[in-house]
Design an enzyme around this catalytic site. Structure first.
Site, PDB file in Angstrom:
ATOM      1  N   PHE A 136       0.897  -1.236   0.099  1.00 13.49           N
ATOM      2  CA  PHE A 136      -0.118  -0.133  -0.081  1.00 13.49           C
ATOM      3  C   PHE A 136       0.894   1.288  -0.145  1.00 13.49           C
ATOM      4  CE2 PHE A 136      -2.507   3.415   1.802  1.00 13.49           C
ATOM      5  CZ  PHE A 136      -3.558   3.316   1.038  1.00 13.49           C
ATOM      6  N   ASP A 221       8.989   2.537   1.440  1.00 10.75           N
ATOM      7  CA  ASP A 221       7.921   3.416   1.779  1.00 10.75           C
ATOM      8  C   ASP A 221       7.885   2.853   3.400  1.00 10.75           C
ATOM      9  OD1 ASP A 221       5.440   4.350   2.710  1.00 10.75           O
ATOM     10  OD2 ASP A 221       4.352   3.467   0.925  1.00 10.75           O
ATOM     11  N   LYS A 250       2.932   9.586   8.529  1.00  9.71           N
ATOM     12  CA  LYS A 250       2.256   9.185   9.624  1.00  9.71           C
ATOM     13  C   LYS A 250       2.778   9.638  11.043  1.00  9.71           C
ATOM     14  CE  LYS A 250      -1.066   5.814   7.872  1.00  9.71           C
ATOM     15  NZ  LYS A 250      -0.775   5.049   6.295  1.00  9.71           N
TER      16      LYS A 250
END
Ligand SMILES: *Cc1c(COP(=O)(O)O)cnc(C)c1O
Length: 409
Positions: A136, A221, A250
């Site tokens: 993702f 990532d 995040k």
């Protein structure tokens, strides 16, 4: 104005299906809803609230910077952005930073940079991006297409091209498709949304070696795995493999939207003036808060604490599972843990999440088969114990409901 969950269905586009209750305030790892019911927060805003809610030092910086300077645009630079960039490069392999406002945006930047780097060095033929099934990387059209679930990118017209997917943790499969036309491999060094899948260390080393062999860039990532989440400042540090580009978001802002792409000077210098940009990216307010969050987290005591808290989680989850036999395994690293449903409870992760919330513990799912925990890195041990006690009540509730349904069937 009095607002309720019902209003959501009237005034919000239906792309989300939020919980029945509406949280209104939080302190540390506790949240209270509109009825003043208390919850222990193991969701952490999806691995974002890395120091819990309203951490006093972050609130201080928010107030101080809030009365100084919020936004300028990148027509000017600013002190918090420069300090944060310096601290990120000092703490990692990287020499240079690009700031944006979210994970998807910094991944978009990383992919564009890789394509531009390959074009400048080798020409237009070298454009293939390889990524992994279940990976993702965000919801912009480029990043969602690089993500490993076609369902998320289907139905929006023609997709960005030259993107290939292969199996995570399968080096032979990767070796079969990589070539000198490969421009970059994008991977999560611990798959989050895909189900908390920890990579085999030899696989990650093999990916690095294949990138080197074919002059392809390795993009990690670390939007979910970074900033202390795994007990290392970044997950790559625990894998002994250094990427060429790393993305963070995040946890980076401790709850304020910010993303950072980190890279070396040799690669980063290809994003020349005018090639890419963001209006809000690197704004002083977000950078000041991220700088404070990084100062607090980049500390051996905090990082060691993450590993100790993981052990506490695992101890209680193992005890709970010995009693109820619901999970096939508890996996993940640090404060990013997943309980995978066993054969009997396939597809039921959401039921356990909903039951836990009702009993007063907020948690997440990662796909339909994994209950996910991504709490604050400084969650007090007593909150872990109490939160898991309520989680256990939720499990007991689901099993009791199942037994009742079986009786009446
Ligand atoms: C959440 C996430 C993203 C997307 O971040 P946004 O801030 O939602 O755009 C990208 N990559 C990974 C690994 C993520 O977990």
């Amino acid at each position: 104005m009095q607002v309720t969950r019902e209003l959501f269905n009237d005034v919000m586009v239906p792309n989300y299906n939020p919980a029945a209750m509406i949280p209104v305030r939080g302190v540390g790892s506790k949240i209270w809803d509109q009825d003043d019911k208390e919850y222990i927060d193991f969701a952490g805003g999806i691995a974002v609230n890395v120091l819990g809610h309203c951490h006093p030092e972050l609130v201080n910086v928010l107030k101080e910077q809030g009365e100084k300077l919020w936004h300028l645009s990148n027509v000017y630079t600013n002190e918090p952005a420069l300090r944060l960039a310096k601290k990120l490069t000092d703490a990692t392999f990287a020499d240079m930073v690009y700031f944006a406002n979210s994970g998807a945006e910094v991944n978009e930047a990383a992919l564009k940079l890789a394509r531009r780097w390959a074009l400048d060095h080798y020409g237009p033929e070298k454009d293939q991006i390889i990524a992994f099934n279940q990976g993702f990387h965000g919801r912009t059209f480029f990043t969602v297409t690089v993500g490993g679930q076609a369902a998320y990118s289907d139905g929006f017209g023609p997709k960005p091209g030259a993107i290939t997917h292969t199996a995570y943790n399968d080096l032979a499969a990767l070796e079969a498709i990589i070539s000198d036309k490969t421009c970059a491999i994008m991977m999560e060094p611990l798959q989050g949304e895909g189900g908390i899948i920890v990579p085999d260390p030899e696989f990650v080393k093999g990916v690095r070696a294949l990138c080197d062999k074919h002059n392809a860039l390795l993009i990690f990532d670390e939007v979910q795995s970074g900033v202390g989440r795994t007990g290392d400042l970044f997950a790559y540090m625990g894998l002994d493999v250094v990427p060429d580009i790393l993305t963070s978001a995040k946890s980076l802002g401790g709850g304020i939207p910010i993303g950072a792409m980190l890279t070396t000077k040799a690669i980063g210098s290809h994003l020349k003036v005018g090639t890419h940009g963001s209006t809000y990216g690197g704004n002083p307010l977000a950078c000041a808060i991220a700088e404070k969050a990084l100062d607090i987290i980049n500390d051996p005591t905090i990082l060691a604490g993450v590993k100790a808290k993981e052990a506490l989680f695992r101890e209680h989850l193992t005890r709970i599972n010995d009693k109820y036999q619901v999970f096939s395994e508890v996996r993940g690293k640090g404060m990013l843990l997943g309980c995978a449903m066993n054969e009997k409870y396939q597809g039921r992760a959401r039921d356990f999440m909903v039951a836990a919330t009702e009993k007063g513990t907020m948690c997440l799912i990662a796909g339909i088969n994994v209950v996910r925990f991504a709490p604050s890195l400084v969650i007090p041990d007593e909150d872990i114990i109490e939160g898991l006690r309520r989680f256990e009540e939720g499990i007991a509730h689901v099993l009791a409901q199942d037994a009742l349904a079986a009786e009446t069937a």
